[in-house]
Design a protein around this motif. Structure first.
Motif, PDB file in Angstrom:
ATOM      1  N   GLY A  49     -11.530  -7.115 -14.144  1.00  0.00           N
ATOM      2  CA  GLY A  49     -12.669  -6.235 -14.331  1.00  0.00           C
ATOM      3  C   GLY A  49     -12.588  -5.409 -15.595  1.00  0.00           C
ATOM      4  N   THR A  70     -14.263   1.471 -12.617  1.00  0.00           N
ATOM      5  CA  THR A  70     -15.002   0.767 -11.564  1.00  0.00           C
ATOM      6  C   THR A  70     -14.114  -0.310 -10.985  1.00  0.00           C
ATOM      7  OG1 THR A  70     -15.939  -0.814 -13.148  1.00  0.00           O
ATOM      8  CG2 THR A  70     -17.223   1.165 -12.687  1.00  0.00           C
ATOM      9  N   ASP A  71     -14.496  -0.805  -9.819  1.00  0.00           N
ATOM     10  CA  ASP A  71     -13.734  -1.897  -9.236  1.00  0.00           C
ATOM     11  C   ASP A  71     -14.186  -3.216  -9.862  1.00  0.00           C
ATOM     12  OD1 ASP A  71     -16.156  -2.478  -8.065  1.00  0.00           O
ATOM     13  OD2 ASP A  71     -15.630  -1.595  -6.143  1.00  0.00           O
ATOM     14  N   THR A  72     -13.744  -4.330  -9.328  1.00  0.00           N
ATOM     15  CA  THR A  72     -14.028  -5.617  -9.930  1.00  0.00           C
ATOM     16  C   THR A  72     -14.541  -6.596  -8.895  1.00  0.00           C
ATOM     17  OG1 THR A  72     -13.036  -7.510 -11.085  1.00  0.00           O
ATOM     18  CG2 THR A  72     -11.612  -6.295  -9.591  1.00  0.00           C
ATOM     19  N   ASP A  73     -15.405  -7.499  -9.360  1.00  0.00           N
ATOM     20  CA  ASP A  73     -15.847  -8.572  -8.478  1.00  0.00           C
ATOM     21  C   ASP A  73     -15.183  -9.893  -8.870  1.00  0.00           C
ATOM     22  OD1 ASP A  73     -17.108  -9.075 -10.849  1.00  0.00           O
ATOM     23  OD2 ASP A  73     -19.152  -9.064 -10.043  1.00  0.00           O
ATOM     24  N   GLU A  74     -14.204  -9.844  -9.808  1.00  0.00           N
ATOM     25  CA  GLU A  74     -13.454 -11.048 -10.151  1.00  0.00           C
ATOM     26  C   GLU A  74     -12.600 -11.473  -8.958  1.00  0.00           C
ATOM     27  OE1 GLU A  74     -11.501 -11.576 -14.038  1.00  0.00           O
ATOM     28  OE2 GLU A  74     -12.091  -9.500 -14.433  1.00  0.00           O
ATOM     29  N   PRO A  75     -12.449 -12.773  -8.745  1.00  0.00           N
ATOM     30  CA  PRO A  75     -11.561 -13.224  -7.664  1.00  0.00           C
ATOM     31  C   PRO A  75     -10.118 -12.831  -7.955  1.00  0.00           C
ATOM     32  CG  PRO A  75     -12.251 -15.082  -9.041  1.00  0.00           C
ATOM     33  CD  PRO A  75     -13.076 -13.903  -9.465  1.00  0.00           C
ATOM     34  N   TRP A 132      -4.694  -5.020  -4.271  1.00  0.00           N
ATOM     35  CA  TRP A 132      -5.349  -4.194  -5.284  1.00  0.00           C
ATOM     36  C   TRP A 132      -5.581  -2.803  -4.713  1.00  0.00           C
ATOM     37  CZ3 TRP A 132      -6.247  -5.227 -10.305  1.00  0.00           C
ATOM     38  CH2 TRP A 132      -7.197  -4.477 -11.009  1.00  0.00           C
ATOM     39  N   TRP A 159      -7.471   0.037  -4.633  1.00  0.00           N
ATOM     40  CA  TRP A 159      -8.780   0.486  -5.095  1.00  0.00           C
ATOM     41  C   TRP A 159      -8.803   1.977  -5.398  1.00  0.00           C
ATOM     42  CZ3 TRP A 159     -11.871  -3.436  -6.190  1.00  0.00           C
ATOM     43  CH2 TRP A 159     -11.707  -4.645  -5.507  1.00  0.00           C
TER      44      TRP A 159
END
Length: 371
Positions: free
Chosen positions: A12, A46-51, A58, A60
C-alpha cells in the motif's frame, strides 16, 4: 521461526523503499522455516487492499505515524516476545528494533536502502545506536561501504542483497504507436528518464541530460527527451528547457499509471539516469527488462543495477563529454533473460533465505556460547 518486522511502509506504500520492503516481506514469508512475520508499518497513513502473504500478520493499528507505531509495538511486546529475528526496515527505526531485542532476545538485522545511510542522519539516536545492531542488509556495496565508514559497524556485519522487481509484464517489444502519437515522437531518437521531480534532491540527473541536450542535438537532430514523473520541480525544469533552447525537444509526461510503464520503456531508444543519489535503481531493472539500453552512474549505486557495466553503460554524471559520448554511441541492447537470472525473484529469494538463516544461526550460536 517468527520474525518481527518494524518498517516505514510496504504493502500500500509508494516509492522505492516501500517496493523493496514488499519484496523482502514476500521473500521471508515464502521461507519454509518461517511460520509468521508480524509487520508493523510506521509511516503509512492508510491501510492496504493489496493481497498479503499468508504468513504475514499485518498490525493495522500501527498505521498513522509515530504515536500509533510505538503504541502498537509496545502492546505487541507486552504479550508476545517469542521472536527469532527482528527485521528493521529502515535506519531511523533502529532504536525501536533494539528495544524489541531487549524484550525478545532476538537479533536485529537493519535493512538500508541508499542515501539515507550514506552519512549520519538527522536522527541522532539512530546514528548513535546503529553500531549495536547484529547485522546489516544492504541493497548495494556502495550503501554498505558508506554506512560502515561512519557508523562504527564492521564490513563483516553486512550482507549485500540486491533489490528485485516484479518482472511480469516487462518484456521487449516495438515502440508503441499510441505513445509516439501522444507525445509526437514518431521517427525521433528518444531519451527517457523516469523519477520524482523533487527540487531539493535533484539526484536523478534530469538537469545533467538537459545540459548536454544541445550538444547531442548537434549530432542527432532527431533527438527528443521524455521526462516521466511528477513533482514540484517540474516548473523549474520547464523554465530551464526554455532558457537553454531545447523546450521543443523536451516532453513532460507527468505521472503515468503502472500499466503504462513498460510501453514507455519500449518507447525509449536510451534510458538515461546520470544520477548521484540512487541507492540501487529499480527503474533501471525495469528498463533493462523491456530491452531498453540504459546509462547509469559511477557516483552512486545505480551501477549495481547494470552489474557494473555488464548490462548497460556507466558514466560519470559530472563529465558532460562522457555523457554525450555514451548517449551517441551504439549500445548493444540488453539481454532481459540474463537480467532476470541475476535479479529475478528466484535469485532474490535465495539471497534473502541465506542471510536470514545466517543471522539466526549466528545468534543461536552466540547464545549457546554465553550459556
Amino acid at each position: 521461526m517468527r520474525i518481527l518486522a518494524p518498517h516505514p511502509d510496504s504493502f500500500g506504500g509508494y516509492g522505492g523503499i516501500a517496493a523493496a520492503s514488499r519484496q523482502f516481506l514476500r521473500a521471508i514469508c515464502k521461507m519454509d522455516a518461517v511460520d509468521e512475520v508480524v509487520a508493523l508499518p510506521r509511516t503509512q497513513t492508510t491501510d492496504t487492499d493489496e493481497p498479503l502473504p499468508d504468513a504475514l500478520t499485518w498490525e493495522w493499528d500501527s498505521l498513522g505515524g509515530m504515536t500509533a507505531f510505538v503504541g502498537a509495538l509496545l502492546r505487541r511486546l507486552a504479550v508476545d516476545r517469542d521472536f527469532d529475528l527482528i527485521w528493521c526496515g529502515h535506519l531511523h527505526l533502529v532504536p525501536f528494533a533494539l528495544l524489541a531485542r531487549q524484550w525478545t532476545g532476538a537479533p536485529v538485522a537493519v535493512h538500508v536502502h541508499g542515501i539515507e545511510a550514506w552519512e549520519p542522519t538527522e536522527k541522532w539516536l539512530a546514528n548513535k545506536l546503529v553500531s549495536r545492531v547484529d547485522h546489516v542488509i544492504s541493497v548495494s556495496e556502495t550503501t554498505l561501504e558508506r554506512l560502515v565508514a561512519w557508523s562504527g559497524l564492521s564490513p563483516e556485519q553486512g550482507t549485500v542483497v540486491p533489490n528485485t522487481i516484479d518482472f511480469d509484464g516487462l518484456q521487449p517489444g516495438p515502440k508503441p504507436t499510441e505513445l509516439e502519437e501522444r507525445y509526437d515522437l514518431r521517427d525521433r531518437y528518444v531519451l527517457m528518464t523516469m523519477g520524482r521531480l523533487v527540487g531539493e534532491e535533484r539526484k536523478k540527473g534530469f538537469d545533467r541530460v538537459l545540459d548536454v541536450l544541445p550538444e547531442v542535438a548537434s549530432e542527432r537532430p532527431d533527438v527528443a527527451y521524455l521526462i516521466v514523473g511528477k513533482g514540484p520541480d517540474r516548473p523549474r525544469l520547464e523554465r530551464k528547457a526554455e532558457r537553454i533552447g531545447v523546450h521543443d525537444r523536451v516532453t513532460f509526461a507527468g505521472y503515468i499509471p503502472e500499466h503504462e510503464k513498460s510501453d514507455h520503456f519500449r518507447l525509449a531508444d536510451r534510458f538515461v539516469m546520470p544520477s548521484e543519489g540512487e541507492g540501487f535503481g529499480l527503474v533501471l531493472l525495469e528498463a533493462l527488462a523491456c530491452g531498453t539500453p540504459v546509462i547509469a552512474s559511477t557516483r552512486d549505486a545505480s551501477r549495481a543495477a547494470v552489474a557494473h557495466g555488464e548490462f548497460g553503460a556507466v558514466v560519470d554524471p559530472r563529465d558532460p563529454t562522457e555523457l554525450v559520448e555514451s548517449i551517441l554511441s551504439k549500445q548493444t541492447p540488453p539481454n532481459p533473460a540474463a537480467v532476470r537470472d541475476r535479479f529475478g525473484s528466484a535469485a532474490y529469494q535465495a539471497r534473502v533465505a541465506e542471510v536470514v538463516s545466517e543471522v539466526s544461526a549466528s545468534s543461536a550460536t552466540q547464545m549457546a556460547i554465553e550459556a
